[in-house]
Design an enzyme around this catalytic site. Structure first.
Site, short mmCIF file in Angstrom:
data_model
loop_
_atom_site.label_atom_id
_atom_site.label_comp_id
_atom_site.label_asym_id
_atom_site.label_seq_id
_atom_site.Cartn_x
_atom_site.Cartn_y
_atom_site.Cartn_z
N ASN A 23 0.83 -1.19 0.00
CA ASN A 23 0.00 0.00 0.00
C ASN A 23 0.87 1.26 0.00
O ASN A 23 2.09 1.19 0.13
CB ASN A 23 -0.96 -0.02 1.19
CG ASN A 23 -2.27 0.69 0.90
OD1 ASN A 23 -2.30 1.66 0.16
ND2 ASN A 23 -3.34 0.20 1.50
N HIS B 127 23.16 0.12 11.71
CA HIS B 127 24.32 1.01 11.76
C HIS B 127 25.25 0.62 12.90
O HIS B 127 24.84 -0.04 13.85
CB HIS B 127 23.86 2.46 11.90
CG HIS B 127 23.02 2.92 10.75
ND1 HIS B 127 23.56 3.25 9.53
CD2 HIS B 127 21.68 3.04 10.61
CE1 HIS B 127 22.59 3.58 8.70
NE2 HIS B 127 21.44 3.45 9.33
N GLY C 9 -0.70 -1.29 8.80
CA GLY C 9 -0.16 0.03 8.50
C GLY C 9 0.81 0.53 9.55
O GLY C 9 0.63 0.33 10.74
N THR D 167 10.82 -6.92 16.28
CA THR D 167 12.24 -7.05 16.64
C THR D 167 12.66 -8.51 16.78
O THR D 167 13.84 -8.78 16.98
CB THR D 167 12.52 -6.32 17.97
OG1 THR D 167 11.74 -6.92 19.01
CG2 THR D 167 12.21 -4.83 17.87
#
Length: 187
Positions: free
Chosen positions: A85, A115, A142, A165
């Site tokens: 979407n 990172h 969403g 996670t």
């Protein structure tokens, strides 16, 4: 032996994203994404032509709504009938595989890059790329965020706004930040 940053990225090793070869690949992706996001819907079709040719694999019946963003594109594999979407972002420094019939709600974000933990490493552009795998017939709500190295099983549901996670087993519903399993009711 001098290994390229692209080779290190593909191997899941630490690499520097400030590399000219990687920047050139990101420029190609930005151009393809710009075309996809700028074409009138009837002209664009399910996926803009430049973006479709950039993506690793696109199964039949797959649709990407605009706007869309990706880092490289060539690491993205979309199964048959996948739907992304509006507002989805896939930072595909590693392979991202999305199985057939899977739906991503608006503004879903998939981040493969991690990172460096040290400030000097971040300033040097050091990253490590971790793949993401989403099985068949999953539903990602969403504004969900999926971190690198995550696998989401077939038929799983990720609630809107969840931050994933940890791996999500097949046919499991997770919600929250960090995403946690909840009992799945009948639809």
């Amino acid at each position: 032996m001098n290994t390229s940053e692209r080779t290190k990225m593909a191997a899941g090793e630490w690499y520097t994203c400030l590399d000219p070869e990687l920047e050139a690949l990101r420029v190609m992706a930005r151009d393809a994404v710009f075309e996809h996001n700028s074409l009138p819907p009837r002209q664009r079709g399910d996926i803009g032509p430049a973006l479709k040719s950039l993506l690793g694999v696109v199964g039949p019946g797959t649709r990407i709504e605009a706007p869309f963003h990706c880092a490289y594109g060539f690491n993205i594999v979309l199964g048959d009938g996948v739907f992304l979407n509006a507002g989805c972002t896939i930072l595909d420094t590693a392979p991202v595989r999305i199985g057939k019939g899977t739906l991503l709600g608006p503004n879903v974000q998939i981040y493969c890059a991690e990172h460096h933990k040290e400030a000097a490493g971040r300033q040097a552009g050091l990253e490590i790329a971790k793949p993401v795998e989403i099985g068949d017939n999953a539903w990602i709500g969403g504004s969900a965020i999926i971190l690198g190295g995550i696998s989401i099983g077939d038929g799983a549901i990720v609630g809107a706004g969840a931050v994933v996670t940890r791996d999500v087993p097949p046919n499991t519903t997770v919600v929250g930040n960090p995403a946690q399993s909840v009992r799945r009711g009948r639809a």
